[in-house]
Design an enzyme around this catalytic site. Structure first.
Site, PDB file in Angstrom:
ATOM      1  N   ARG A  51      34.863   2.218  67.628  1.00  0.00           N
ATOM      2  CA  ARG A  51      36.029   2.204  66.732  1.00  0.00           C
ATOM      3  C   ARG A  51      36.068   3.409  65.797  1.00  0.00           C
ATOM      4  O   ARG A  51      37.078   3.652  65.144  1.00  0.00           O
ATOM      5  CB  ARG A  51      36.144   0.885  65.977  1.00  0.00           C
ATOM      6  CG  ARG A  51      34.954   0.487  65.172  1.00  0.00           C
ATOM      7  CD  ARG A  51      35.052  -0.988  64.803  1.00  0.00           C
ATOM      8  NE  ARG A  51      36.300  -1.289  64.096  1.00  0.00           N
ATOM      9  CZ  ARG A  51      36.571  -0.891  62.872  1.00  0.00           C
ATOM     10  NH1 ARG A  51      35.688  -0.176  62.199  1.00  0.00           N
ATOM     11  NH2 ARG A  51      37.718  -1.188  62.302  1.00  0.00           N
ATOM     12  N   PRO A  84      14.443  -6.474  67.219  1.00  0.00           N
ATOM     13  CA  PRO A  84      14.491  -6.952  65.836  1.00  0.00           C
ATOM     14  C   PRO A  84      13.558  -6.166  64.909  1.00  0.00           C
ATOM     15  O   PRO A  84      13.675  -6.258  63.694  1.00  0.00           O
ATOM     16  CB  PRO A  84      14.066  -8.421  65.936  1.00  0.00           C
ATOM     17  CG  PRO A  84      13.594  -8.646  67.320  1.00  0.00           C
ATOM     18  CD  PRO A  84      14.040  -7.511  68.171  1.00  0.00           C
ATOM     19  N   GLU A 123       9.613 -11.752  75.131  1.00  0.00           N
ATOM     20  CA  GLU A 123       8.869 -11.677  73.876  1.00  0.00           C
ATOM     21  C   GLU A 123       8.545 -10.265  73.458  1.00  0.00           C
ATOM     22  O   GLU A 123       7.898 -10.038  72.445  1.00  0.00           O
ATOM     23  CB  GLU A 123       7.598 -12.516  73.964  1.00  0.00           C
ATOM     24  CG  GLU A 123       7.831 -13.982  73.675  1.00  0.00           C
ATOM     25  CD  GLU A 123       8.722 -14.666  74.695  1.00  0.00           C
ATOM     26  OE1 GLU A 123       8.664 -14.292  75.881  1.00  0.00           O
ATOM     27  OE2 GLU A 123       9.495 -15.548  74.300  1.00  0.00           O
ATOM     28  N   ASP A 159      37.929   0.288  55.725  1.00  0.00           N
ATOM     29  CA  ASP A 159      36.997  -0.767  56.128  1.00  0.00           C
ATOM     30  C   ASP A 159      35.933  -1.002  55.079  1.00  0.00           C
ATOM     31  O   ASP A 159      35.515  -0.082  54.396  1.00  0.00           O
ATOM     32  CB  ASP A 159      36.232  -0.380  57.407  1.00  0.00           C
ATOM     33  CG  ASP A 159      37.115  -0.395  58.629  1.00  0.00           C
ATOM     34  OD1 ASP A 159      38.245  -0.888  58.521  1.00  0.00           O
ATOM     35  OD2 ASP A 159      36.657   0.106  59.663  1.00  0.00           O
TER      36      ASP A 159
HETATM   37 CL1  6GU Z   1      18.399  -5.403  68.479  1.00  0.00          CL
HETATM   38  N1  6GU Z   1      17.273  -7.580  69.430  1.00  0.00           N
HETATM   39  C1  6GU Z   1      16.864  -8.855  69.328  1.00  0.00           C
HETATM   40  N2  6GU Z   1      16.271  -9.444  70.383  1.00  0.00           N
HETATM   41  N3  6GU Z   1      17.004  -9.585  68.229  1.00  0.00           N
HETATM   42  C2  6GU Z   1      17.602  -8.989  67.202  1.00  0.00           C
HETATM   43  C3  6GU Z   1      18.060  -7.667  67.242  1.00  0.00           C
HETATM   44  C4  6GU Z   1      17.875  -6.985  68.393  1.00  0.00           C
HETATM   45  N4  6GU Z   1      18.593  -7.357  66.046  1.00  0.00           N
HETATM   46  C5  6GU Z   1      18.472  -8.455  65.311  1.00  0.00           C
HETATM   47  N5  6GU Z   1      17.875  -9.421  65.996  1.00  0.00           N
END
Ligand code: 6GU
Length: 256
Positions: A162, A97, A124, A177
């Site tokens: 794709r 994230p 974590e 798209d």
């Molecule tokens: Cl790539 N991993 C995780 N654990 N949470 C996320 C993410 C990735 N992208 C958005 N949230």
């Protein structure tokens, strides 16, 4: 006839089974079947050192949760690189994230490689040395937290696959798209012409392709202005289209 595989994804995960569904249906399954794409799953646990096959450990400094250990991930990436004879320029993507948010231009860039290595983070976090020494980039799929990088990796595989020539038929062309034009897609309709008092816009039945093109482009602009106005700043618009957007803005501002 034997075609060269256009693209190989090498995925490092502790949950390879999570990929079964997405890889066995629809566009990705077809691309694999056609030999355009290969998805090689590698279980990070196979590279664990101890007899418990542990891939995580307590965080130094204390705190909640577990951190993915560096050794199994380093070894898994080395093994994949050797086994698949990957060069030094192959992207090693850590899904987290904290990564750069995935966009259509990034997917288009990734589609230019023959090999992509993807590391799915879990728990974590992942030991920082993986980021420093193994990963060449970090990707996120949006501002929310998933329990692991697996679903994100599947999304990257889908978005990239794709775009590979031959993966999507010309009937399902990717040209129109949302985002590939920098704008949201125009409204689409199919039969019947009238459904529960709701009619298909007349222009789409006119057979006038220039008019249809113009209507679609304008609807894309209208929708983008309504829903994602920030995208208009980067879109490639003609002078006429800019004026159209300006007129829509004024109309909107005068009715509010
Ligand atoms: Cl790539 N991993 C995780 N654990 N949470 C996320 C993410 C990735 N992208 C958005 N949230």
């Amino acid at each position: 006839m034997a075609w060269a595989v256009a693209m190989r994804f090498h995925v490092l995960t502790i949950f390879p089974g999570m990929f079964d569904g997405p890889l066995s249906e629809s566009i990705i399954a077809r691309a694999i079947e056609r030999g355009l794409v290969e998805v090689n799953l590698h279980d990070i646990r196979d590279f664990a050192k101890d007899r418990h096959r542990s891939v995580d450990d307590y965080p130094y400094g204390g705190g909640y949760g577990m951190v993915m250990k560096p050794e199994p991930i380093f070894d898994a990436v080395r093994s994949v690189s050797t086994e698949a004879s990957l060069g030094d320029s192959v992207p090693v993507i850590l899904l987290t994230p904290q990564g750069t948010p995935l966009t259509q231009p990034i997917a288009e860039h990734l589609a230019t490689y023959e090999d992509l290595v993807m590391i799915c983070g879990r728990y974590e976090g992942v030991d920082e040395r993986v980021r420093e020494r193994v990963a060449t980039c970090e990707l996120s799929i949006g501002d929310y937290v998933l329990s692991g990088g697996e679903l994100a990796a599947m999304i990257v595989i889908d978005a990239v696959t794709r775009l590979i020539p031959g993966a999507v038929g010309s009937i399902e062309s990717t040209e129109d798209d949302s985002f590939s034009t920098g704008l949201l897609q125009f409204p689409q309709y199919t039969r019947p012409h009238v459904y529960e008092d709701c009619e298909v816009p007349e222009v789409l039945l006119s057979g006038n392709h220039a008019e249809i093109e113009r209507w679609r482009r304008r609807e894309s602009l209208r929708r983008t202005l309504e829903r994602r106005p920030e995208l208009l700043g980067h879109a490639d618009l003609t002078e006429e289209e800019r004026e159209f957007v300006e007129a829509l803005r004024e109309e909107r501002d005068s009715t509010n």
